[in-house]
Scaffold this motif. Sequence first.
Motif, PDB file in Angstrom:
ATOM      1  N   VAL A 268       5.609  -0.415  15.709  1.00 40.84           N
ATOM      2  CA  VAL A 268       4.149   0.014  14.925  1.00 40.84           C
ATOM      3  C   VAL A 268       3.278  -1.142  15.048  1.00 40.84           C
ATOM      4  CG1 VAL A 268       3.112   0.826  12.972  1.00 40.84           C
ATOM      5  CG2 VAL A 268       5.518   1.894  13.404  1.00 40.84           C
ATOM      6  N   ASP A 269       2.058  -0.891  15.648  1.00 41.48           N
ATOM      7  CA  ASP A 269       1.139  -1.861  15.886  1.00 41.48           C
ATOM      8  C   ASP A 269       2.029  -3.178  16.208  1.00 41.48           C
ATOM      9  OD1 ASP A 269      -0.636  -0.692  14.310  1.00 41.48           O
ATOM     10  OD2 ASP A 269      -0.158  -1.299  12.472  1.00 41.48           O
ATOM     11  N   ARG A 282       8.531  -1.894   6.758  1.00 43.59           N
ATOM     12  CA  ARG A 282       7.878  -2.328   7.871  1.00 43.59           C
ATOM     13  C   ARG A 282       8.086  -4.062   8.192  1.00 43.59           C
ATOM     14  NH1 ARG A 282       2.714  -1.094  10.328  1.00 43.59           N
ATOM     15  NH2 ARG A 282       2.320   0.393   8.748  1.00 43.59           N
ATOM     16  N   ASP A 304      10.895   7.784  16.571  1.00 43.13           N
ATOM     17  CA  ASP A 304       9.315   7.565  17.001  1.00 43.13           C
ATOM     18  C   ASP A 304       8.700   8.769  17.512  1.00 43.13           C
ATOM     19  OD1 ASP A 304       7.030   6.395  17.400  1.00 43.13           O
ATOM     20  OD2 ASP A 304       7.960   4.707  18.791  1.00 43.13           O
ATOM     21  N   GLY A 308       1.849   5.911  15.942  1.00 44.45           N
ATOM     22  CA  GLY A 308       1.989   5.288  14.536  1.00 44.45           C
ATOM     23  C   GLY A 308       2.453   6.609  13.518  1.00 44.45           C
ATOM     24  N   GLU A 309       3.053   7.331  14.300  1.00 39.24           N
ATOM     25  CA  GLU A 309       3.668   8.456  13.765  1.00 39.24           C
ATOM     26  C   GLU A 309       5.279   8.679  13.630  1.00 39.24           C
ATOM     27  OE1 GLU A 309      -0.045  11.446  14.047  1.00 39.24           O
ATOM     28  OE2 GLU A 309       1.902  12.001  14.904  1.00 39.24           O
ATOM     29  N   GLU A 324       0.164   3.761   7.913  1.00 42.51           N
ATOM     30  CA  GLU A 324      -1.131   3.296   7.886  1.00 42.51           C
ATOM     31  C   GLU A 324      -1.103   2.180   8.725  1.00 42.51           C
ATOM     32  OE1 GLU A 324      -1.777   1.078   4.267  1.00 42.51           O
ATOM     33  OE2 GLU A 324      -3.678   2.277   4.287  1.00 42.51           O
ATOM     34  N   SER A 325      -1.931   2.041   9.656  1.00 43.24           N
ATOM     35  CA  SER A 325      -2.035   0.825  10.513  1.00 43.24           C
ATOM     36  C   SER A 325      -2.348  -0.312   9.808  1.00 43.24           C
ATOM     37  CB  SER A 325      -3.340   1.135  11.551  1.00 43.24           C
ATOM     38  OG  SER A 325      -3.542   0.100  12.347  1.00 43.24           O
TER      39      SER A 325
END
Length: 330
Positions: A268-269, A282, A304, A308-309, A324-325
Amino acid sequence: MIRETLWERDLHQRGSASSFLVTEDRVVVHERHTRLVCLDREDGSVRWDAPIGTWPRDLVIANGRCLVLPQSPHRLSCLDLRTGAALWHVELPRLCGHVVASADTVLVGGWRGYTPLAAFDLRDGRPLWQTPSPARTALPVSWGGGVLMGHGPQAWLIDPRDGSELARWQLPEPLADTELRPVFTPVGPDHCLARLGPRSLMRLQPAGAVDELIRHDVDLVAEDAQFVGGVVWLRESRAGYLAADPATGSALWRVDVGQPLVSGVMRVDDGFVVAGEGALFRLRPDGQIMERSPHAHRISALRDLGAGEIILTTGGTLKALALESRRPGA
């Protein structure tokens, strides 16, 4: 961390990592004890719903087809992934396990040495070949232009169309006993990772070479390594993940959240997300925990969805979440 719940579905049974698959635009899940359901990946709406039998020993998607091997009835069914229509099925011996598909072939059998290995044409289910006696292998995987198999201190690559052997590896210790879970992790055309014994990860190369990548100092869960975000992830038996460099095997960091972690790591990111039984975590790019998001129900698997989901299973639901980014420097 969680921005919103995108959709949620009641499975009317326990959810698990082996009971659902995610493709580019859909999710296929076993539910209500005997049904296989295809859902739209974005909104969870039902695309098709088909009876296939009790809890699947294996669920595979290949070339627009969905292959499912339930505990009962004892047969391999092939469904059209787009419509759910039954294309063909073949009757199999009792206690048959393991399914792997290549571009045009399906290989079935070899679980615990109970049944022979048998190959069928992916298009129409036509029998191609079968071993003359029961064979034993860990869960096979397509790799290196063939199907990789293994048992004990041996691994071998076969041509799925005729069963001929293409390569063989002598391992320094037996493969991990993973039951119906994977033991091999293809990383690229030039090497594949294999879990050995209680603490080792080996690297196989197509020419028959094998070298030790990791020998950990604590026992590992009997399952394959994960390769996510350019990092090799190994789940520890006591709790946590070891993250390692895929080239050298050197430890990059260890993740210990104080509770057992479920199988599944997602990018993520510029960081990662892992799941404990009661929360999502995270991680920063260096593996340090930066955020914890409690979850009301016990999590059993994490996958995954991209962008981002994520999708996760709990004791009885399948749930898609948007994360949330994180802004740079946040």
